[in-house]
Each structure stands twice: as C-alpha cells, then as structure tokens.
Write a protein that holds these residues in place. Sequence first.
Motif, PDB file in Angstrom:
ATOM      1  N   MET A 129      46.775  43.952  41.067  1.00 36.49           N
ATOM      2  CA  MET A 129      45.867  44.116  39.933  1.00 36.49           C
ATOM      3  C   MET A 129      45.452  45.573  39.840  1.00 36.49           C
ATOM      4  O   MET A 129      44.813  46.093  40.766  1.00 36.49           O
ATOM      5  N   ASN A 130      45.834  46.213  38.773  1.00 35.10           N
ATOM      6  CA  ASN A 130      45.496  47.618  38.538  1.00 35.10           C
ATOM      7  C   ASN A 130      44.583  47.742  37.330  1.00 35.10           C
ATOM      8  O   ASN A 130      44.506  46.835  36.494  1.00 35.10           O
ATOM      9  N   ASN A 131      43.919  48.887  37.234  1.00 36.33           N
ATOM     10  CA  ASN A 131      43.017  49.146  36.110  1.00 36.33           C
ATOM     11  C   ASN A 131      42.086  47.954  35.874  1.00 36.33           C
ATOM     12  O   ASN A 131      41.965  47.456  34.748  1.00 36.33           O
ATOM     13  N   LEU A 132      41.431  47.526  36.933  1.00 36.64           N
ATOM     14  CA  LEU A 132      40.566  46.354  36.840  1.00 36.64           C
ATOM     15  C   LEU A 132      39.378  46.619  35.928  1.00 36.64           C
ATOM     16  O   LEU A 132      38.859  47.734  35.843  1.00 36.64           O
ATOM     17  N   LYS A 133      38.952  45.557  35.248  1.00 38.98           N
ATOM     18  CA  LYS A 133      37.838  45.622  34.316  1.00 38.98           C
ATOM     19  C   LYS A 133      36.761  44.626  34.748  1.00 38.98           C
ATOM     20  O   LYS A 133      37.074  43.627  35.419  1.00 38.98           O
ATOM     21  N   PRO A 134      35.517  44.866  34.366  1.00 40.28           N
ATOM     22  CA  PRO A 134      34.452  43.915  34.746  1.00 40.28           C
ATOM     23  C   PRO A 134      34.763  42.477  34.328  1.00 40.28           C
ATOM     24  O   PRO A 134      34.395  41.543  35.043  1.00 40.28           O
ATOM     25  N   GLU A 135      35.460  42.301  33.224  1.00 40.02           N
ATOM     26  CA  GLU A 135      35.788  40.945  32.774  1.00 40.02           C
ATOM     27  C   GLU A 135      36.852  40.268  33.636  1.00 40.02           C
ATOM     28  O   GLU A 135      37.139  39.094  33.451  1.00 40.02           O
ATOM     29  N   ASP A 136      37.418  40.992  34.592  1.00 42.16           N
ATOM     30  CA  ASP A 136      38.344  40.371  35.550  1.00 42.16           C
ATOM     31  C   ASP A 136      37.592  39.719  36.709  1.00 42.16           C
ATOM     32  O   ASP A 136      38.211  39.061  37.551  1.00 42.16           O
ATOM     33  N   THR A 137      36.288  39.907  36.764  1.00 39.52           N
ATOM     34  CA  THR A 137      35.482  39.318  37.834  1.00 39.52           C
ATOM     35  C   THR A 137      35.580  37.804  37.805  1.00 39.52           C
ATOM     36  O   THR A 137      35.339  37.173  36.771  1.00 39.52           O
ATOM     37  N   ALA A 138      35.979  37.220  38.938  1.00 42.03           N
ATOM     38  CA  ALA A 138      36.170  35.772  39.018  1.00 42.03           C
ATOM     39  C   ALA A 138      36.594  35.422  40.439  1.00 42.03           C
ATOM     40  O   ALA A 138      36.892  36.314  41.243  1.00 42.03           O
ATOM     41  N   VAL A 139      36.618  34.131  40.719  1.00 40.64           N
ATOM     42  CA  VAL A 139      37.294  33.638  41.920  1.00 40.64           C
ATOM     43  C   VAL A 139      38.748  33.399  41.541  1.00 40.64           C
ATOM     44  O   VAL A 139      39.030  32.728  40.542  1.00 40.64           O
TER      45      VAL A 139
END
Length: 121
Positions: free
Chosen positions: A82-92
């Motif tokens: 996972m690259n260029n992660l964004k806050p909306e990628d926050t999850a389990v």
Amino acid sequence: QVQLVESGGGLVQAGGSLRLSCAASGITFSSAAMGWYRQAPGQQRELVAAINSDVYTRYRDSVKGRFTISRDNAKNTVYLQMNNLKPEDTAVYYCNAGTWVAVLTSGFRAWGQGTQVTVSS
C-alpha cells in the motif's frame, strides 16, 4: 480448516506506505484465489484487491495505482503493498481464500483477526 494470519498493519502518515502479509494454511494455496478486504468503523467490509491462481488481479477503484496485491506460493503468503496511503484507507484489513467467485463476493463465514491500518492526516 483454513487458517489465515494477517500482519503488517500500523500507524502511518498520509502519503506513507505499508506492506501487509497474510499467511495461509489448511488450503492448497497455489490453487486458491486470495482477497484483501477492509472494514472501517461503522462501515461494511469491502473487497480491496483480489488475485487468482493465474495471478490475475482486480482492485477497487479507490486503490488502483496505489495498492498492489501479490502472492508467494512457496511461502503460502499473499501481500498487499500500500503506497500513498490516505486517511480514508484507515480500517482493519483482512484476507481470505477460496474460489474466485467467493473472493469477489466476500462469501466467507470465517475471518481472521485482521490487522489495523491507521493513516493520519
């Protein structure tokens, strides 16, 4: 019985990278389709990426170009870079294994413990 152990999650700043791993046992890994899923608080679990035994891959639109799914049949492990992660990628994040249709439709009763990914802004 399939056993799946996810690892590699953590806290990262927006724009950062993580690599998730999922070690599978109890299945013929090389012939199984594998999927990565995620579930944010208050949201339904969703398919993030899938890979079949022919290494054909599929991604949800929001992660295309940022996430890469891969597999190592010698290690019975599937990865999610996972690259260029964004806050909306926050999850389990969870993985699962089965037929291609089951992976695409999240047709599983049992899930592992998942690994938490938190992206700060």
